[in-house]
Design a protein around this motif. Structure first.
Motif, short mmCIF file in Angstrom:
data_model
loop_
_atom_site.label_atom_id
_atom_site.label_comp_id
_atom_site.label_asym_id
_atom_site.label_seq_id
_atom_site.Cartn_x
_atom_site.Cartn_y
_atom_site.Cartn_z
N MET A 1 0.83 -1.21 0.00
CA MET A 1 0.00 0.00 0.00
C MET A 1 0.87 1.26 0.00
N LEU A 2 1.89 1.26 0.88
CA LEU A 2 2.78 2.42 0.94
C LEU A 2 3.54 2.60 -0.37
N ASN A 3 3.90 1.48 -1.01
CA ASN A 3 4.60 1.58 -2.29
C ASN A 3 3.71 2.20 -3.37
N ILE A 4 2.43 1.84 -3.33
CA ILE A 4 1.50 2.41 -4.31
C ILE A 4 1.37 3.92 -4.11
N VAL A 5 1.20 4.34 -2.83
CA VAL A 5 1.08 5.77 -2.53
C VAL A 5 2.36 6.49 -2.91
N ARG A 6 3.54 5.89 -2.59
CA ARG A 6 4.82 6.52 -2.89
C ARG A 6 5.00 6.68 -4.40
N SER A 7 4.65 5.66 -5.16
CA SER A 7 4.80 5.75 -6.62
C SER A 7 3.85 6.79 -7.20
N TRP A 8 2.64 6.89 -6.63
CA TRP A 8 1.68 7.89 -7.12
C TRP A 8 2.18 9.31 -6.83
N VAL A 9 2.72 9.52 -5.62
CA VAL A 9 3.26 10.84 -5.27
C VAL A 9 4.44 11.19 -6.16
N GLU A 10 5.34 10.23 -6.39
CA GLU A 10 6.50 10.49 -7.24
C GLU A 10 6.08 10.79 -8.68
N LYS A 11 4.99 10.18 -9.11
CA LYS A 11 4.55 10.38 -10.48
C LYS A 11 3.94 11.77 -10.68
N TYR A 12 3.14 12.23 -9.71
CA TYR A 12 2.40 13.48 -9.90
C TYR A 12 2.95 14.67 -9.12
N PHE A 13 3.85 14.44 -8.15
CA PHE A 13 4.35 15.54 -7.33
C PHE A 13 5.87 15.58 -7.24
N SER A 14 6.55 14.95 -8.19
CA SER A 14 8.01 15.01 -8.20
C SER A 14 8.52 16.35 -8.70
N ASP A 15 7.70 17.06 -9.46
CA ASP A 15 8.08 18.37 -9.99
C ASP A 15 7.75 19.45 -8.96
N GLU A 16 8.71 20.38 -8.73
CA GLU A 16 8.51 21.46 -7.76
C GLU A 16 7.30 22.32 -8.13
N GLU A 17 7.15 22.58 -9.40
CA GLU A 17 6.05 23.43 -9.85
C GLU A 17 4.70 22.78 -9.57
N ALA A 18 4.64 21.45 -9.66
CA ALA A 18 3.39 20.75 -9.37
C ALA A 18 3.01 20.92 -7.90
N VAL A 19 4.00 20.85 -7.02
CA VAL A 19 3.74 21.02 -5.59
C VAL A 19 3.24 22.43 -5.31
N VAL A 20 3.90 23.44 -5.89
CA VAL A 20 3.49 24.83 -5.69
C VAL A 20 2.08 25.06 -6.24
N LEU A 21 1.81 24.50 -7.40
CA LEU A 21 0.49 24.67 -8.01
C LEU A 21 -0.59 24.02 -7.13
#
Length: 349
Positions: free
Chosen positions: A1-21
Motif C-alpha cells: 500500500m505504501l509503495n502504491i502511494v509513494r509511486s503515485w506521489v513520485e509520479k504526480y508531485f516530483s516536480d517542484e512546480e506541481a507542488v506549488v500549483l
C-alpha cells in the motif's frame, strides 16, 4: 500500500512546480470557503476591473494613451454604476414592494380557482385534498409573512453592506485598472522561477475567463433588456423586476431558465388568467429563451472550452454550495480552470 502511494506521489508531485500549483489551489479553495464573504467587495472589484480592462485594451490599440483610456473607461463605469444605483435599483425595489402587497390578492384568487377544481375534476381531486392543500398553503404563507417581517428588521446590516460596496468598489476598481501591471508582477515574483506549467495554465485561463465573464455580462444585459422591452410592450406588470430576473437567470445554465419561468408565468396568470394574452406572453418568452440558447450563447461563447452539461451542473452545485452566488457565477470558468490544470499537470514517467 505504501509503495502504491509513494509511486503515485513520485509520479504526480516530483516536480517542484506541481507542488506549488497544488498548494496554490488548496490555499485558494480555503480562502474562498473561510473568508470569501469578507472579500466579496474585493472579488467584485476584480471582476469589474477584469471586464473593463478589455475596453481599456481596445482604446489603447486604437492609439489612445493608456492613462487616458483608463480614466475614460472609469468615468463610463462610474456613470453606469450610479445610473443603476439611483434609477434602476429604486425602480426594482418599488416593484418588489408592490408585488409583496399583491400577494394577498393573488393568494385569494388562487384559492377561488382551486375550489372549482373538485367540481370540474371530481375523479382527480376531492374536497378533502383541496382543504389539505389550503391548510398547507396558509401555513406557508404565514411563514413567508414572518420571513418578510424578519427581513425588514434585519435590513440595517444589509444597508451598511450596500454602503460599503458603494464606497469601496469604485475605489478598488480604479486601482486595479491603474496598477494592473504592478499587481500582476508582484504576484508573479512570489512564484518559482521555473513556471512553465503555470504560464500555460494562466494564458489559457486568462483567455477563458475573459471570454466567459465579458460574454456572460453581455448576455445578461441583452437578455434582460430584450425581456424588459417585450414585457413592457405586452403590458405585463413588474416588467423591470422580471427582466432583471430573466437576465440573471443565465448565470445558472439549464436550471436558471427553468426556475425563472415560474414567477413569469404566475404573474402573467394572475394578471390575465387563462387567455390569449397569457399564451402570447409565454410564446414570446419561449422565443427569447430559444434565441438565447441557440443563437446568443454560441455567438458569445464560441471560444470558451466546451464542457459536458453534467459537468456544468455539478460545477454549479459544488461551487454554488461553497461560495454562494459568486460560486454560481464562476462555476463554468472554475471548472475550465480545473480542466486546464489537469491537462497541463506535469507527470513523471
Amino acid at each position: 500500500m505504501l509503495n502504491i502511494v509513494r509511486s503515485w506521489v513520485e509520479k504526480y508531485f516530483s516536480d517542484e512546480e506541481a507542488v506549488v500549483l497544488f498548494i496554490l489551489l488548496i490555499a485558494g479553495l480555503a480562502v474562498v470557503v473561510l473568508i470569501g464573504d469578507l472579500l466579496a467587495p474585493v472579488i467584485a472589484s476584480v471582476v469589474l476591473a477584469f471586464i473593463l480592462q478589455g475596453l481599456v485594451s481596445k482604446l489603447v490599440a486604437r492609439g489612445l494613451n493608456e492613462k487616458v483610456s483608463i480614466l475614460a473607461v472609469f468615468i463610463l463605469f462610474i456613470g453606469l454604476f450610479f445610473t443603476f444605483l439611483f434609477f434602476l435599483l429604486p425602480l426594482v425595489l418599488g416593484q418588489v414592494t408592490s408585488l409583496v402587497k399583491e400577494f394577498p390578492r393573488m393568494f385569494s384568487e388562487l384559492q377561488s380557482y382551486i375550489k372549482l377544481l373538485p367540481q370540474e375534476y371530481p375523479s382527480l381531486l376531492s374536497e378533502a385534498s383541496v382543504n389539505n392543500l389550503f391548510n398547507q398553503a396558509t401555513s406557508e404563507a404565514a411563514k413567508f409573512g414572518q420571513w418578510v417581517v424578519s427581513l425588514s428588521l434585519e435590513s440595517f446590516p444589509v444597508f451598511v453592506m450596500i454602503l460599503i460596496y458603494i464606497v469601496l468598489v469604485p475605489i478598488l476598481v480604479f486601482f486595479f485598472l491603474k496598477d494592473r501591471t504592478l499587481i500582476l508582477n508582484s504576484l508573479a515574483a512570489l512564484l518559482p522561477r521555473d513556471k512553465d506549467v503555470m504560464t500555460r495554465v494562466w494564458q489559457e485561463m486568462n483567455m477563458q475567463f475573459a471570454n466567459y465573464i465579458r460574454g456572460k455580462v453581455v448576455e445578461i444585459l441583452i437578455v434582460g433588456v430584450v425581456t424588459y422591452v417585450a414585457f413592457v410592450v405586452m403590458g405585463l406588470n413588474y416588467a423591470a423586476l422580471l427582466g432583471i430576473l430573466v437576465g440573471l437567470s443565465v448565470l445558472v445554465p439549464y436550471i436558471g431558465a427553468t426556475i425563472v419561468t415560474i414567477p413569469v408565468a404566475m404573474i402573467a396568470f394572475f394578471q390575465w388568467g387563462w387567455g390569449s394574452d397569457f399564451l402570447y406572453l409565454i410564446v414570446v418568452y419561449g422565443i427569447i429563451q430559444a434565441l438565447d440558447g441557440n443563437v446568443l450563447v454560441p455567438l458569445l461563447f464560441s471560444e470558451v472550452v466546451n464542457l459536458h452539461p453534467v459537468v456544468i451542473i455539478i460545477a454549479v452545485l459544488f461551487f454554488g454550495g461553497i461560495w454562494g452566488l459568486w460560486g454560481v457565477f464562476f462555476a463554468i470558468p472554475l471548472a475550465t480552470l480545473l480542466k486546464a490544470v489537469f491537462t497541463a499537470w506535469p507527470v513523471s514517467k
